[in-house]
Design an enzyme around this catalytic site. Structure first.
Site, PDB file in Angstrom:
ATOM      1  N   ASP A 204       2.661   7.372  -1.546  1.00 60.15           N
ATOM      2  CA  ASP A 204       2.611   6.089  -2.361  1.00 60.15           C
ATOM      3  C   ASP A 204       3.439   5.690  -3.376  1.00 60.15           C
ATOM      4  O   ASP A 204       4.389   6.537  -3.640  1.00 60.15           O
ATOM      5  CB  ASP A 204       1.059   5.644  -2.762  1.00 60.15           C
ATOM      6  CG  ASP A 204      -0.130   5.367  -1.831  1.00 60.15           C
ATOM      7  OD1 ASP A 204      -0.158   4.456  -1.272  1.00 60.15           O
ATOM      8  OD2 ASP A 204      -0.728   6.474  -1.493  1.00 60.15           O
ATOM      9  N   ASP A 210      -5.192   2.999  -5.822  1.00 64.10           N
ATOM     10  CA  ASP A 210      -6.100   2.692  -4.454  1.00 64.10           C
ATOM     11  C   ASP A 210      -5.332   3.374  -3.413  1.00 64.10           C
ATOM     12  O   ASP A 210      -5.097   2.449  -2.463  1.00 64.10           O
ATOM     13  CB  ASP A 210      -6.408   1.237  -4.495  1.00 64.10           C
ATOM     14  CG  ASP A 210      -5.181   0.294  -4.517  1.00 64.10           C
ATOM     15  OD1 ASP A 210      -4.139   0.649  -4.699  1.00 64.10           O
ATOM     16  OD2 ASP A 210      -5.538  -1.110  -3.999  1.00 64.10           O
ATOM     17  N   ASP A 212      -5.350   4.549   0.344  1.00 65.98           N
ATOM     18  CA  ASP A 212      -6.242   4.440   1.182  1.00 65.98           C
ATOM     19  C   ASP A 212      -6.049   5.138   2.844  1.00 65.98           C
ATOM     20  O   ASP A 212      -6.639   4.941   3.676  1.00 65.98           O
ATOM     21  CB  ASP A 212      -6.774   3.072   1.491  1.00 65.98           C
ATOM     22  CG  ASP A 212      -5.550   2.106   1.633  1.00 65.98           C
ATOM     23  OD1 ASP A 212      -4.448   2.680   1.706  1.00 65.98           O
ATOM     24  OD2 ASP A 212      -5.724   0.837   1.658  1.00 65.98           O
ATOM     25  N   ASP A 213      -4.861   6.049   2.478  1.00 66.07           N
ATOM     26  CA  ASP A 213      -4.369   6.578   3.742  1.00 66.07           C
ATOM     27  C   ASP A 213      -3.945   7.907   3.512  1.00 66.07           C
ATOM     28  O   ASP A 213      -2.852   7.958   2.505  1.00 66.07           O
ATOM     29  CB  ASP A 213      -3.392   5.764   4.527  1.00 66.07           C
ATOM     30  CG  ASP A 213      -2.110   5.412   3.932  1.00 66.07           C
ATOM     31  OD1 ASP A 213      -1.257   6.118   3.930  1.00 66.07           O
ATOM     32  OD2 ASP A 213      -2.064   4.439   3.130  1.00 66.07           O
ATOM     33  N   TYR A 315       7.265   7.653  -2.486  1.00 74.72           N
ATOM     34  CA  TYR A 315       8.086   7.542  -1.720  1.00 74.72           C
ATOM     35  C   TYR A 315       9.730   8.133  -2.108  1.00 74.72           C
ATOM     36  O   TYR A 315      10.236   8.514  -1.357  1.00 74.72           O
ATOM     37  CB  TYR A 315       8.264   5.976  -1.537  1.00 74.72           C
ATOM     38  CG  TYR A 315       7.186   5.214  -1.023  1.00 74.72           C
ATOM     39  CD1 TYR A 315       6.932   5.646   0.390  1.00 74.72           C
ATOM     40  CD2 TYR A 315       6.136   4.428  -1.595  1.00 74.72           C
ATOM     41  CE1 TYR A 315       5.555   4.834   1.010  1.00 74.72           C
ATOM     42  CE2 TYR A 315       5.139   3.767  -0.830  1.00 74.72           C
ATOM     43  CZ  TYR A 315       5.058   4.136   0.461  1.00 74.72           C
ATOM     44  OH  TYR A 315       3.958   3.434   1.068  1.00 74.72           O
ATOM     45  N   ARG A 501      -8.720  -2.746   0.287  1.00 68.53           N
ATOM     46  CA  ARG A 501      -8.000  -4.152  -0.117  1.00 68.53           C
ATOM     47  C   ARG A 501      -7.978  -5.118   0.967  1.00 68.53           C
ATOM     48  O   ARG A 501      -7.573  -6.418   0.705  1.00 68.53           O
ATOM     49  CB  ARG A 501      -6.417  -3.776  -0.498  1.00 68.53           C
ATOM     50  CG  ARG A 501      -5.727  -3.226   0.696  1.00 68.53           C
ATOM     51  CD  ARG A 501      -4.334  -2.572   0.256  1.00 68.53           C
ATOM     52  NE  ARG A 501      -4.325  -1.230  -0.439  1.00 68.53           N
ATOM     53  CZ  ARG A 501      -3.272  -0.429  -0.630  1.00 68.53           C
ATOM     54  NH1 ARG A 501      -2.038  -0.994  -0.494  1.00 68.53           N
ATOM     55  NH2 ARG A 501      -3.529   0.485  -0.944  1.00 68.53           N
TER      56      ARG A 501
END
Length: 646
Positions: A204, A210, A212-213, A315, A501
């Site tokens: 991320d 948050d 989520d993966d 990233y 989200r």
């Protein structure tokens, strides 16, 4: 009495029916006069005295007056007010209260009163408020404009004005939802596989909370890869119909603005209990999918599980490491996975290029803000390999979700995208034909043939052609039934990878779980829900754009004072000039026609073709990259004005 005379009423009606009239929308100018624009493209002059009875955006009927070779109209019937609920600034003068709508084409000062439940002393001059138009001169029994102040949005000196005003303008929530602190893990009757020993990881942005993966990938002996996508599971905590669920349904999405997020779920869920934090065990809904060596998708399996992320990766660091830059390196148990994920990404991208469609990479522009909301810098974030690794993984997982829901249930929340609006398909076909692009009309609405057309168009690498085609293209909408996604070139697409989200993803989670438990599926989502999801996504994007426009004006005011030059791409041409996007920071600016040439008569603008001639020669067209000088930054309208650089 005279007014009850039926003959007089009949005479008035006959006069009204025989008087030439026009219907259309009022367009105001800053010079006091305006125009009535009809649906069939005609334009009538509205003189200043008549403009005092209307506002920009009003839909009216008007009497046509002929005076020699001059024609004007006088509005006399209001069909639909251009203003209803609106954002305004308060004006207090000598004890009199008024508001000025926050609209680039409305500068009227409108008398106002304050809603009874508000404290008048709390509202001062120049404060920002939500107001409502309650009287209009063209309404029966109304003699003047009058408004009511319903809500105080922000004090004049509040540093959060751009955020508060923008959210209020689009009627979006100002704060994250509150729903208590007690969130036990629910017993859903699901058997969760224990994957906590597997080395999952997240990728991320550095500031993302948050998450989520999480991913786990391994090469297969026979070639290709086995990818497991583990997705945060808020429905493990939030029961359907719970207050937090109903609030999430209303909000539909988390709102992401520069410097502020307004979450869809309570922060304790979004940023803590559901977030796949490094080292924390979390419930997930997972999918293991087989990816062939050529990038095609094979079998897949959805299941509930528990995971513990081993690493929160960023990233840029991943991209630098894969490109042999920087000193950072991942843990040994992650090294092979990142290399495999890179290889899978290249294979998937190649497969989608040949069999589906791939979006052109466009940079993201990120605002660096200080605590007071001032813009310190606008950074360009390119779509590098690590971004693409996550993107390809999520697209593959969502394609599997669409197939799963279509096969097992027949409905869900699907993203449906038609290449061209049905009412514009014929015009698009005529445009392509005029460009010597031979294509049958049916090819614009049939996915396999459209993909062939799209690849042929992309091979031309014609920026003007791309920009012109956007005038005819449709938008993505949410649908309860499967349908093609022309933008991705896929037969169906349903997202489930962002349930923290996106409420539609929560809906899809619950449907997948029903199948896993062997339960009967519920009724399909109502049209009201899918339309709400579509509309809220649109509002969120408009809010993000509006806040950015405000921040860009503040950031670029010094550049405008110095008339600094920038490289810019022309992305819009109207009768009044052209709109450009500054490539250095993503800001948009307007170049008025008088700035293109000192003699306006020497400028010919063809807004339908997207071309501008100067002194008989084509000078500009859509897609061109030119240099412009900023000359004005208008905070009152959040707009930038530029001229072609000399």
């Amino acid at each position: 009495m005279l007014q009850n005379n039926p003959l007089l009423a009949q005479l008035k009606q006959q006069i009204r029916e025989t008087t030439p009239r026009a219907e259309g929308v009022i367009k105001a100018t800053d010079k006091g006069f305006g125009f009535l624009e009809t649906d069939d493209g005609q334009s009538y002059f509205v003189p200043p005295p008549a403009m005092k009875q209307v506002l920009h955006g009003d839909r009216v009927q008007a009497v046509i007056h002929e005076n020699g070779d001059k024609t004007s109209v006088e509005p006399d019937t209001l069909l639909e007010a251009g203003l209803s609920r609106f954002i305004a600034r308060v004006q207090k003068r000598e004890g009199r209260l008024a508001v000025v709508p926050d609209h680039p084409s409305i500068n009227n000062v409108l008398k106002a009163r304050i809603k009874n439940s508000l404290d008048e002393a709390s509202i001062g001059d120049a404060d920002w408020v939500v107001a409502r138009l309650v009287r209009h001169p063209l309404k029966p029994d109304d003699r003047a404009f009058f408004t009511q102040i319903d809500e105080l949005v922000a004090k004049a000196d509040d540093p959060a004005v751009p955020w508060r005003v923008t959210l209020a303008r689009h009627a979006l929530e100002q704060e994250c939802p509150e729903a208590g602190n007690d969130w036990p893990l629910r017993d859903e009757g699901l058997e969760r596989e224990d994957l906590t020993a597997e080395p999952f990881f997240t990728i991320d942005s550095e500031k993302t909370r948050d998450m989520d993966d999480a991913l786990r990938i391994e090469p297969r002996d026979e070639g290709g890869w086995r990818l497991t996508v583990a997705i945060a599971d808020p429905t493990a905590y939030v029961e359907e119909g719970h207050a937090a669920d109903l609030e999430a349904r209303t909000r539909a999405f988390t709102v992401y603005l520069p410097g502020q997020n307004v979450t869809m779920l309570p922060e304790q869920l979004a940023d803590d209990l559901c977030s796949l934090r490094e080292g924390e065990e979390r419930p997930v809904l997972a999918c293991t999918l087989e990816v062939e060596a050529d990038g095609g998708l094979g079998d897949y399996r959805f299941f509930a599980a528990r995971v513990r992320s081993r690493a929160k990766l960023v990233y840029d660091r991943i991209s630098d490491w894969l490109e042999g830059q920087g000193e950072w390196a991942p843990a040994e148990e992650i090294v092979g996975q990142l290399q495999a994920l890179r290889d899978m990404t290249e294979a998937r991208s190649a497969w989608r290029t040949e069999h589906a469609l791939v979006f052109k990479d466009r940079p993201d522009y990120v605002f660096d803000l200080d605590p007071a909301g001032n813009v310190l810098d606008v950074r360009i974030e390119e779509r590098r390999i690590a971004n693409r690794m996550i993107e390809e993984s999520m697209i593959a997982a969502n394609a599997c979700c669409a197939h799963f829901l279509a096969e097992h249930i027949g409905h869900g929340i699907f993203n449906v995208h038609r290449a061209f609006d049905p009412e514009k398909a014929q015009a698009a076909h005529e445009f392509l034909t005029a460009q010597q692009i031979e294509v049958e009309l049916e090819a614009l609405s049939e996915l396999p043939r459209y993909k062939e057309l799209k690849r042929a168009l992309e091979s031309r690498d014609d920026a003007w052609l791309d920009a012109r085609l956007r005038r005819f293209q449709g938008f993505t909408s949410m649908s309860a039934r499967p349908g093609p996604h022309f933008g991705l070139g896929l037969n169906a697409y349903a997202t489930w990878t962002s349930p923290i989200r996106k409420y539609g993803d929560m809906v899809n989670h619950r449907l997948i779980k029903r199948v896993l438990k062997g339960e009967q599926a519920p009724a399909e989502a109502t049209q009201a829900l899918t339309e709400q999801l579509t509309e809220r996504r649109k509002l969120n994007r408009m809010a993000e754009r509006d806040v950015k426009d405000w921040l860009y004006v503040r950031y670029l005011t010094p550049a405008a004072k110095e008339q600094q030059d920038f490289e810019a791409e022309i992305f819009g041409i109207t009768r009044g000039g052209m709109r450009v996007r500054l490539t250095a920071n993503g800001a948009t600016a307007f170049v008025p026609a008088p700035m293109i040439h000192s003699d306006r008569d020497k400028v010919v603008i063809d807004d339908k073709e997207g071309r501008i001639q100067v002194e008989g020669e084509e000078r500009y067209k859509l897609g061109d990259v030119i240099r412009v000088a900023l000359i004005e930054a208008r905070e009152e309208t959040r707009s930038l004005v530029a001229r072609p650089a000399s």
